[in-house]
Design a protein around this motif. Structure first.
Motif, mmCIF file in Angstrom:
data_model
loop_
_atom_site.group_PDB
_atom_site.id
_atom_site.type_symbol
_atom_site.label_atom_id
_atom_site.label_comp_id
_atom_site.label_asym_id
_atom_site.label_seq_id
_atom_site.Cartn_x
_atom_site.Cartn_y
_atom_site.Cartn_z
ATOM 1 N N UNK A 26 0.785 -1.229 0.000
ATOM 2 C CA UNK A 26 0.000 0.000 0.000
ATOM 3 C C UNK A 26 0.813 1.273 0.000
ATOM 4 N N UNK A 27 2.111 1.197 -0.289
ATOM 5 C CA UNK A 27 2.960 2.385 -0.304
ATOM 6 C C UNK A 27 2.896 3.090 -1.659
ATOM 7 N N UNK A 28 3.070 4.410 -1.632
ATOM 8 C CA UNK A 28 3.208 5.177 -2.875
ATOM 9 C C UNK A 28 4.687 5.218 -3.240
ATOM 10 N N UNK A 29 5.021 4.666 -4.395
ATOM 11 C CA UNK A 29 6.405 4.590 -4.851
ATOM 12 C C UNK A 29 6.533 5.341 -6.170
ATOM 13 N N UNK A 30 7.526 6.201 -6.257
ATOM 14 C CA UNK A 30 7.828 6.883 -7.517
ATOM 15 C C UNK A 30 9.238 6.485 -7.933
ATOM 16 N N UNK A 31 9.305 6.001 -9.140
ATOM 17 C CA UNK A 31 10.584 5.588 -9.715
ATOM 18 C C UNK A 31 11.037 6.672 -10.684
ATOM 19 N N UNK A 32 12.270 7.124 -10.519
ATOM 20 C CA UNK A 32 12.746 8.259 -11.320
ATOM 21 C C UNK A 32 14.168 7.983 -11.788
ATOM 22 N N UNK A 33 14.416 8.261 -13.071
ATOM 23 C CA UNK A 33 15.748 8.099 -13.642
ATOM 24 C C UNK A 33 16.315 9.478 -13.955
ATOM 25 N N UNK A 34 17.510 9.769 -13.452
ATOM 26 C CA UNK A 34 18.123 11.076 -13.683
ATOM 27 C C UNK A 34 18.400 11.320 -15.170
ATOM 28 N N UNK A 35 18.383 10.267 -15.992
ATOM 29 C CA UNK A 35 18.534 10.462 -17.438
ATOM 30 C C UNK A 35 17.372 11.262 -18.023
ATOM 31 N N UNK A 36 16.258 11.369 -17.301
ATOM 32 C CA UNK A 36 15.112 12.150 -17.777
ATOM 33 C C UNK A 36 15.288 13.649 -17.548
ATOM 34 N N UNK A 37 16.310 14.015 -16.781
ATOM 35 C CA UNK A 37 16.508 15.431 -16.460
ATOM 36 C C UNK A 37 17.702 15.973 -17.234
ATOM 37 N N UNK A 38 17.548 17.123 -17.881
ATOM 38 C CA UNK A 38 16.402 18.043 -17.855
ATOM 39 C C UNK A 38 15.448 17.905 -19.052
ATOM 40 N N UNK A 39 15.699 16.948 -19.940
ATOM 41 C CA UNK A 39 14.933 16.923 -21.187
ATOM 42 C C UNK A 39 13.495 16.463 -21.005
ATOM 43 N N UNK A 40 13.234 15.549 -20.076
ATOM 44 C CA UNK A 40 11.886 14.978 -19.958
ATOM 45 C C UNK A 40 11.273 15.181 -18.577
ATOM 46 N N UNK A 41 11.862 15.997 -17.749
ATOM 47 C CA UNK A 41 11.275 16.286 -16.436
ATOM 48 C C UNK A 41 11.701 17.675 -15.991
ATOM 49 N N UNK A 42 10.988 18.189 -14.985
ATOM 50 C CA UNK A 42 11.270 19.540 -14.500
ATOM 51 C C UNK A 42 11.382 19.565 -12.992
ATOM 52 N N UNK A 43 12.262 20.448 -12.525
ATOM 53 C CA UNK A 43 12.458 20.685 -11.101
ATOM 54 C C UNK A 43 12.002 22.101 -10.792
ATOM 55 N N UNK A 44 11.138 22.253 -9.786
ATOM 56 C CA UNK A 44 10.656 23.580 -9.387
ATOM 57 C C UNK A 44 10.560 23.610 -7.868
ATOM 58 N N UNK A 45 11.600 24.112 -7.204
ATOM 59 C CA UNK A 45 11.641 24.104 -5.740
ATOM 60 C C UNK A 45 12.063 25.473 -5.225
ATOM 61 N N UNK A 92 25.789 21.912 -19.092
ATOM 62 C CA UNK A 92 24.405 21.637 -18.698
ATOM 63 C C UNK A 92 24.324 20.409 -17.796
ATOM 64 N N UNK A 93 25.088 19.385 -18.111
ATOM 65 C CA UNK A 93 25.071 18.172 -17.289
ATOM 66 C C UNK A 93 25.650 18.453 -15.912
ATOM 67 N N UNK A 94 26.721 19.243 -15.863
ATOM 68 C CA UNK A 94 27.309 19.601 -14.571
ATOM 69 C C UNK A 94 26.320 20.395 -13.713
ATOM 70 N N UNK A 95 25.629 21.343 -14.326
ATOM 71 C CA UNK A 95 24.645 22.127 -13.590
ATOM 72 C C UNK A 95 23.447 21.274 -13.171
ATOM 73 N N UNK A 96 23.029 20.352 -14.052
ATOM 74 C CA UNK A 96 21.912 19.468 -13.715
ATOM 75 C C UNK A 96 22.262 18.591 -12.519
#
Length: 317
Positions: A26-45, A92-96
């Motif tokens: 019953x846990x909420x699990x999110x699987x995330x691959x850093x290869x998706x950043x920044x082209x296929x995902x966004x960070x807003x914090x 870009x990769x270093x900054x990501x």
């Protein structure tokens, strides 16, 4: 609802098994691959008095305030848009990496393992020094780029030569390792001066042990080799191996707990050579070693143990 964040690639059978176990609980699990950043995902914090708050959005959205544990499993390298010039991609990769991992790494939750501790523990000379300091029995070892020093260490003995690092990515993205080999003084030439090398006493082995540690839970498994290649390095001939749970001496358990504590690791896959007299010789600890195959072969509950640790979600010490 709290979130368990697993950082790994898409083709990871070990993570698949743990995700299935957690979802069944019953846990909420999110699987995330850093290869998706920044082209296929966004960070807003945004920075608050309690740290970073906001979202990491990919195929699913993660609210950082809801994360209770993070498993740093096997994420891939960051990817930039195709066609960018090399210097722009590198920047870009270093900054990501600095931005995304800096934000995630600041989360005061259970990490298995925190990437900073994982990276530091991967330096083999460091882990060998800490292992010796905490009382584990480490074979005689030198790290050298001096041919004369290497010959002096070997004298008339044959010794083990092994790689110092975790290998390099070869064709097709497959990781390539230096094979373990047996060498003598006659094999040493001036090429040794080209880089650092690790030479180690050749231990007479009855069998080896892979000890998987998750928190304070320990799962030692004897590995018996069925070929000469596997007796030298069992990773080279899996098909000849047999497995069985084995008792862990109390003094070894005590040393292992101290070792992982000093290295800042919650998880570790440790290798030991067991001598014919029953002595336990420490060889190495892999902070992010594979383990699902040995759970299946030896019938030990590593999937449940990893799910327990992620589900607890307490902050790391």
């Amino acid at each position: 609802m709290s979130t368990i964040l697993i950082l790994t690639g898409r083709d990871d059978l070990t993570s698949d098994a743990v995700v299935e176990e957690l979802v069944n609980r019953g846990e909420r699990v999110v699987r995330y691959d850093t290869a998706d950043f920044p082209t296929a995902s966004r960070l807003a914090v945004s920075l608050t008095g309690d740290g970073w708050a906001g979202t990491l959005t990919g195929s699913r959205t993660v609210h950082l305030e809801d994360v209770k544990s993070v498993w740093w499993r096997r994420p891939n390298e960051f990817v930039t848009p195709a066609g960018w010039p090399g210097n722009a991609r590198a920047l870009a990769i270093s900054e990501a990496r600095s931005g995304l991992l800096g934000v995630l790494g600041s989360l005061d939750v259970r990490w298995i393992n925190h990437p900073a501790h994982d990276a530091a523990a991967n330096y083999k000379p460091r882990q060998l020094a800490v292992a010796a300091r905490v009382g584990l029995d480490v074979p005689r070892t030198v790290v050298t780029s001096d041919p004369d020093h290497a010959r002096e260490f070997m004298q008339t003995d044959r010794v083990i030569y092994k790689g110092l690092g975790g290998g390099v990515l070869g064709p097709g993205g497959r990781r390539q390792f230096l094979p373990v080999s047996v060498v003598g003084a006659d094999d040493v030439n001036d090429g040794v001066a080209a880089t650092a090398h690790l030479f180690q006493e050749k231990v007479e082995k009855a069998f080896e042990v892979r000890l998987t540690v998750i928190g304070d839970r320990m799962f030692p498994v004897a590995i018996h080799a069925g070929s000469e290649a596997a007796r030298l390095d069992w990773r080279t001939d899996y098909r000849t191996l047999s497995y069985a749970p084995v008792a862990l001496p109390p003094e070894v358990e005590k040393g292992v707990l101290r070792l992982l504590d000093e290295l800042g690791l919650f998880f570790g896959a440790l290798d030991f050579a067991i001598t014919p007299e029953g002595g336990w010789k420490f060889l190495e600890v892999n902070p992010n070693g594979q383990w699902h195959w040995i759970a299946v072969k030896a019938g030990i509950p590593l999937v449940a143990a990893m799910a327990d640790a992620l589900q607890e979600g307490a902050a790391c010490p």
